[in-house]
Design an enzyme around this catalytic site. Structure first.
Site, mmCIF file in Angstrom:
data_model
loop_
_atom_site.group_PDB
_atom_site.id
_atom_site.type_symbol
_atom_site.label_atom_id
_atom_site.label_comp_id
_atom_site.label_asym_id
_atom_site.label_seq_id
_atom_site.Cartn_x
_atom_site.Cartn_y
_atom_site.Cartn_z
ATOM 1 N N ASP A 1 -36.498 39.181 -41.253
ATOM 2 C CA ASP A 1 -35.329 39.535 -40.448
ATOM 3 C C ASP A 1 -34.004 39.179 -41.108
ATOM 4 O OD1 ASP A 1 -36.716 40.601 -38.179
ATOM 5 O OD2 ASP A 1 -37.410 38.563 -37.811
ATOM 6 N N HIS B 1 -41.006 30.573 -40.762
ATOM 7 C CA HIS B 1 -42.085 31.451 -40.294
ATOM 8 C C HIS B 1 -43.313 30.623 -39.966
ATOM 9 C CE1 HIS B 1 -44.883 34.818 -40.159
ATOM 10 N NE2 HIS B 1 -43.817 35.565 -39.973
HETATM 11 C C1 LIG Z 1 -40.038 31.510 -36.817
HETATM 12 C C2 LIG Z 1 -40.112 30.156 -36.122
HETATM 13 C C3 LIG Z 1 -40.000 30.385 -34.626
HETATM 14 C C4 LIG Z 1 -41.443 29.502 -36.485
HETATM 15 O O1 LIG Z 1 -41.687 28.523 -35.564
HETATM 16 P P1 LIG Z 1 -42.907 27.467 -35.651
HETATM 17 O O2 LIG Z 1 -43.961 27.926 -36.567
HETATM 18 O O3 LIG Z 1 -43.257 27.145 -34.248
HETATM 19 O O4 LIG Z 1 -42.210 26.252 -36.368
HETATM 20 P P2 LIG Z 1 -41.357 25.130 -35.652
HETATM 21 O O5 LIG Z 1 -40.371 25.714 -34.690
HETATM 22 O O6 LIG Z 1 -42.309 24.110 -35.135
HETATM 23 O O7 LIG Z 1 -40.559 24.574 -36.904
HETATM 24 C C5 LIG Z 1 -41.135 23.710 -37.862
HETATM 25 C C6 LIG Z 1 -40.051 22.774 -38.387
HETATM 26 O O8 LIG Z 1 -39.104 23.543 -39.165
HETATM 27 C C7 LIG Z 1 -37.821 23.500 -38.547
HETATM 28 N N1 LIG Z 1 -37.286 24.875 -38.569
HETATM 29 C C8 LIG Z 1 -38.002 25.996 -38.372
HETATM 30 N N2 LIG Z 1 -37.208 27.067 -38.525
HETATM 31 C C9 LIG Z 1 -35.986 26.592 -38.818
HETATM 32 C C10 LIG Z 1 -34.739 27.226 -39.069
HETATM 33 N N3 LIG Z 1 -34.619 28.569 -39.035
HETATM 34 N N4 LIG Z 1 -33.664 26.463 -39.352
HETATM 35 C C11 LIG Z 1 -33.783 25.117 -39.362
HETATM 36 N N5 LIG Z 1 -34.947 24.453 -39.126
HETATM 37 C C12 LIG Z 1 -36.019 25.192 -38.856
HETATM 38 C C13 LIG Z 1 -38.038 23.048 -37.128
HETATM 39 O O9 LIG Z 1 -36.892 22.398 -36.608
HETATM 40 C C14 LIG Z 1 -39.220 22.120 -37.285
HETATM 41 O O10 LIG Z 1 -38.775 20.902 -37.787
HETATM 42 P P3 LIG Z 1 -39.500 19.514 -37.292
HETATM 43 O O11 LIG Z 1 -40.910 19.635 -37.802
HETATM 44 O O12 LIG Z 1 -38.713 18.432 -37.905
HETATM 45 O O13 LIG Z 1 -39.428 19.524 -35.786
HETATM 46 C C15 LIG Z 1 -38.953 29.252 -36.585
HETATM 47 O O14 LIG Z 1 -39.011 29.114 -37.990
HETATM 48 C C16 LIG Z 1 -37.588 29.782 -36.165
HETATM 49 O O15 LIG Z 1 -37.147 29.519 -35.049
HETATM 50 N N6 LIG Z 1 -36.899 30.527 -37.083
HETATM 51 C C17 LIG Z 1 -35.636 31.139 -36.736
HETATM 52 C C18 LIG Z 1 -35.870 32.409 -35.939
HETATM 53 C C19 LIG Z 1 -36.500 33.497 -36.779
HETATM 54 O O16 LIG Z 1 -36.063 33.774 -37.881
HETATM 55 N N7 LIG Z 1 -37.519 34.151 -36.235
HETATM 56 C C20 LIG Z 1 -38.176 35.292 -36.867
HETATM 57 C C21 LIG Z 1 -39.530 34.954 -37.376
HETATM 58 S S1 LIG Z 1 -40.199 36.280 -38.312
#
Ligand SMILES: CC(C)(COP(=O)(O)OP(=O)(O)OC[C@H]1O[C@@H](n2cnc3c(N)ncnc32)[C@H](O)[C@@H]1OP(=O)(O)O)[C@@H](O)C(=O)NCCC(=O)NCCS
Length: 381
Positions: free
Chosen positions: A318, A262
Site C-alpha cells: 500500500d 505486515h
Molecule cells: C499491517 C499490520 C496491521 C500488521 O499487524 P500485526 O502483524 O498484528 O503486527 P503488530 O501490530 O502486532 O505489530 C508488531 C510490532 O511492530 C510495530 N509496528 C507494526 N507496524 C508498524 C508501523 N507501520 N509503524 C510503526 N510500528 C509498527 C508494532 O507497534 C508492534 O510493536 P511491539 O511489538 O513493540 O508492540 C501493522 O504492521 C500495521 O498497522 N501497519 C500499518 C498499516 C498498514 O500498512 N496496513 C496494510 C497492511 S498490507
C-alpha cells in the site's frame, strides 16, 4: 486461563488448503498458482491473472480474447443501480458506496441464490466486470457528472480510466493501473479473503460474501492503508522536514507509519519494489516528484531505525501504490476501492474454492467473563 492453542489475531493459523497464491513472508516472495509475481507484473494483463486465479492455469490466445470480451460485455450497470447510487449521500465514503452498490447488485440478480459452480463463475465474472464501473460512476456522480458507459473494445484497466475521466485513456496510465491490478489480485489468507470464506462457509451467496469482504478491506490495517498512507504523505510534506516529522510523530508520539509492516512479510514485500519503480517512472514523466521523495525519505529513515529493523518492518504494497494511484489521478478516498477492483479476482476465486470443499468455519472464543451471576430484577438494580 488462555487455552494453549489460542493465537491472537489467528497469527500463523492455517484455515484451508488453497491452490491460488502463496505468500513466502520470510524470503519476500509471492506466487499466484505457481507463477512469480515479478513475472506476472512484467508480462501479464489483469484479465490473464483473473483467468489464472479462476482456472489455475493461464489462458491461450483464443481463451483470453473470449474472456476479455465477456468481461467487457458485462461492465455496464443496471440503470436501476445507477438511479439508486444517485440517491446515495454525495459525501459517503467510496468504500461504503461500493459495499452498498455490490449488495444492491445482488438484489438485481434473479439467480443470486444459485451457488452452483456455473452460477458462481457467472457471478464472479459479473462482479469483476461491474466493480470498476461502480467506482468510476461514483467518482462522477458525486461530482455532479453523468456516468460514462464502458466501451467493449477496451480492456478492463483502460475501460476504468475511460469511465473515470471520460477521455481517451493514456497508455502509460493504463499500464500503471494494469500492473497495480495484477499485483493486488490475491494474497493468501488475508483478512478480507478470510472474511469472504467465512461467509461462504455458511452456504451464503457470493454477493453476501463479497459485500462482507469489501467491509473488511476498508479498514486502515488492511486495504484502507493506501488511503491512510496518502493522507500521511500529504501531512509529512507539510512538515518542515521529513526527519522532523519522523522524530516528532513516529519516535515521539509512537504513531505508526501507514503502509509499513505486515503480518506475514518479515522481508521486503516484492510488490512494494515493483510499485516503487513504477511510481518513480510516473513522477519523472510528470516532473512532479514531491510525494515520492517524501515516501522514499520516510522509508529510508524507518529502514535505518533500530525499532523498524528489529521488528522487520518494511513498506508493504500500500505504501507505493498510494503514490502510483495518485500519479494516475485517483483521488485519495478512491484508492481503497481500486484495491477492491483488483482483489475481487482473488475473493471470487477463494469463494469458488471454498464451495468446492466446504465446511462451516466456526472457531471458538475463550470465555473470560463471570460464570455464576444471578439475574437481579430491574426494580432492584
Ligand atoms: C499491517 C499490520 C496491521 C500488521 O499487524 P500485526 O502483524 O498484528 O503486527 P503488530 O501490530 O502486532 O505489530 C508488531 C510490532 O511492530 C510495530 N509496528 C507494526 N507496524 C508498524 C508501523 N507501520 N509503524 C510503526 N510500528 C509498527 C508494532 O507497534 C508492534 O510493536 P511491539 O511489538 O513493540 O508492540 C501493522 O504492521 C500495521 O498497522 N501497519 C500499518 C498499516 C498498514 O500498512 N496496513 C496494510 C497492511 S498490507
Amino acid at each position: 486461563m488462555v487455552p494453549e492453542e489460542q493465537k491472537k489475531g489467528l497469527e500463523g493459523v492455517v484455515i484451508a488448503d488453497t491452490r491460488l497464491s502463496k505468500v513466502m513472508g520470510d524470503i519476500g516472495k509471492l506466487i499466484y498458482c505457481g507463477y512469480d509475481i515479478n513475472d506476472l507484473a512484467e508480462h501479464a494483463t489483469f484479465e490473464e491473472v483473473v483467468f489464472l486465479l479462476w482456472n489455475t492455469r493461464l489462458p491461450n490466445r483464443a481463451e483470453l480474447d473470449q474472456f476479455k470480451a465477456e468481461l467487457a460485455a458485462n461492465m455496464a450497470l443496471p440503470p436501476s443501480l445507477l438511479e439508486t447510487m444517485k440517491r446515495f449521500p454525495k459525501d459517503a465514503h467510496p468504500m461504503g458506496v461500493l459495499r452498498s452498490a455490490v449488495s444492491v447488485l445482488g438484489l438485481h440478480d434473479p439467480a443470486a441464490e444459485d451457488s452452483s459452480p456455473a452460477a458462481n463463475v457467472r457471478k464472479a465474472m459479473l462482479l469483476t466486470a461491474k466493480i470498476p464501473t461502480i467506482i468510476a460512476a461514483w467518482a462522477r456522480i458525486r461530482d455532479g457528472q453523468e456516468p460514462v458507459e464502458p466501451r467493449r473494445e477496451l480492456g478492463l484497466a483502460a475501460n476504468f480510466l475511460y469511465m473515470l475521466k471520460g477521455t481517451e485513456p493514456d497508455s502509460v496510465e493504463v499500464d500503471a493501473i494494469n500492473v497495480y491490478l495484477v499485483l493486488l489480485a490475491d494474497h493468501g489468507m488475508n483478512a478480507s479473503t478470510f472474511t469472504s470464506r467465512v461467509v461462504t462457509s455458511t452456504d451464503a451467496d457470493m454477493y453476501s460474501a463479497i459485500t462482507a469482504a469489501i467491509g473488511s478491506l476498508k479498514g486502515p490495517k488492511h486495504g484502507g492503508a493506501n488511503e491512510a498512507a496518502m493522507v500521511m504523505f500529504n501531512e509529512v510534506s507539510q512538515a518542515s522536514s521529513v526527519e522532523q516529522w519522523f522524530e516528532q510523530e513516529v519516535k515521539g508520539k509512537g504513531r505508526r507509519i501507514m503502509g509499513i509492516g505486515h503480518r506475514v512479510y518479515k522481508a521486503p514485500d516484492p510488490r512494494a519494489g515493483i510499485l516503487k519503480a513504477h511510481a518513480m517512472a510516473l513522477c519523472e514523466r510528470s516532473q512532479n516528484c514531491g510525494l515520492i521523495d517524501v515516501a522514499r525519505q520516510l522509508e529510508d529513515l524507518a529502514r535505518a531505525d533500530s525499532y523498524f529493523i528489529e521488528r522487520k518492518l518494511f513498506p508493504n504494497v500500500d505504501y507505493y501504490s498510494a503514490i502510483v494511484l495518485d500519479a494516475v489521478g485517483i483521488s485519495t478516498d478512491m484508492m481503497t476501492p481500486l484495491f477492491a477492483m483488483s482483489r475481487i479476482a482473488g475473493w471470487s476465486a477463494h469463494i469458488i474454492e471454498q464451495w468446492a470443499d466446504n465446511r462451516l468455519i466456526r472457531p471458538r472464543g475463550n470465555y473470560i467473563g463471570d460464570t455464576d451471576r444471578r439475574y437481579v430484577p430491574l426494580s432492584e438494580r
